[in-house]
Motif scaffolding. Sequence first.
Motif, PDB file in Angstrom:
ATOM      1  N   ASN A  57       0.830  -1.199   0.000  1.00  0.00           N
ATOM      2  CA  ASN A  57       0.000   0.000   0.000  1.00  0.00           C
ATOM      3  C   ASN A  57       0.869   1.254   0.000  1.00  0.00           C
ATOM      4  O   ASN A  57       0.647   2.177  -0.793  1.00  0.00           O
ATOM      5  N   GLU A  58       1.870   1.301   0.864  1.00  0.00           N
ATOM      6  CA  GLU A  58       2.780   2.454   0.901  1.00  0.00           C
ATOM      7  C   GLU A  58       3.597   2.550  -0.384  1.00  0.00           C
ATOM      8  O   GLU A  58       3.822   3.634  -0.907  1.00  0.00           O
ATOM      9  N   ARG A  59       4.041   1.410  -0.873  1.00  0.00           N
ATOM     10  CA  ARG A  59       4.842   1.414  -2.092  1.00  0.00           C
ATOM     11  C   ARG A  59       4.032   1.887  -3.301  1.00  0.00           C
ATOM     12  O   ARG A  59       4.550   2.604  -4.156  1.00  0.00           O
ATOM     13  N   LEU A  64       2.987   5.997  -7.356  1.00  0.00           N
ATOM     14  CA  LEU A  64       2.062   6.905  -8.040  1.00  0.00           C
ATOM     15  C   LEU A  64       2.553   8.344  -7.964  1.00  0.00           C
ATOM     16  O   LEU A  64       2.441   9.098  -8.934  1.00  0.00           O
ATOM     17  N   ILE A  65       3.083   8.729  -6.814  1.00  0.00           N
ATOM     18  CA  ILE A  65       3.621  10.088  -6.671  1.00  0.00           C
ATOM     19  C   ILE A  65       4.810  10.284  -7.613  1.00  0.00           C
ATOM     20  O   ILE A  65       4.959  11.331  -8.232  1.00  0.00           O
ATOM     21  N   ALA A  66       5.632   9.236  -7.751  1.00  0.00           N
ATOM     22  CA  ALA A  66       6.807   9.317  -8.627  1.00  0.00           C
ATOM     23  C   ALA A  66       6.434   9.193 -10.102  1.00  0.00           C
ATOM     24  O   ALA A  66       7.266   9.439 -10.972  1.00  0.00           O
ATOM     25  N   LEU A  70       3.546   1.644 -13.917  1.00  0.00           N
ATOM     26  CA  LEU A  70       3.729   0.210 -14.107  1.00  0.00           C
ATOM     27  C   LEU A  70       4.052  -0.479 -12.783  1.00  0.00           C
ATOM     28  O   LEU A  70       3.488  -1.532 -12.465  1.00  0.00           O
ATOM     29  N   ALA A  71       4.917   0.115 -11.994  1.00  0.00           N
ATOM     30  CA  ALA A  71       5.237  -0.437 -10.674  1.00  0.00           C
ATOM     31  C   ALA A  71       4.018  -0.361  -9.756  1.00  0.00           C
ATOM     32  O   ALA A  71       3.782  -1.262  -8.947  1.00  0.00           O
ATOM     33  N   ALA A  72       3.238   0.711  -9.872  1.00  0.00           N
ATOM     34  CA  ALA A  72       2.025   0.841  -9.067  1.00  0.00           C
ATOM     35  C   ALA A  72       1.020  -0.253  -9.423  1.00  0.00           C
ATOM     36  O   ALA A  72       0.354  -0.808  -8.545  1.00  0.00           O
TER      37      ALA A  72
END
Length: 101
Positions: A57-59, A64-66, A70-72
């Motif tokens: 969840n934190e990741r 998303l902020i970054a 794709l990672a999200a």
Amino acid sequence: MKVFLRTCLFSLSLVYSGYGQEGVMEKPDPDSSQIYRAMVLNPKRPFDLSRAFNYYNERSKTNLIAGDTLAAMDDFSYIVIIQQKAGFYFDSEQTAVQALK
């Protein structure tokens, strides 16, 4: 609604299946990601799912902020798996929809 959920999960699986293969934008996994992935896919202790949920969840928020969508998506797919294993089916549907937005 089940058809919609299956469609969302299928879409997530398509994105996820190409993400981890060699030669397809693969990022090196830090050790913590491998540990939390194992907690999701094969929980051994009662609190493994909740710890992995907090991590992903934190990741996902950080990704998303970054701007790393794709990672999200990868993180959201693990969150959906965690929620389904915990029995939170409605929440897993909402997470799948959130991942598609």
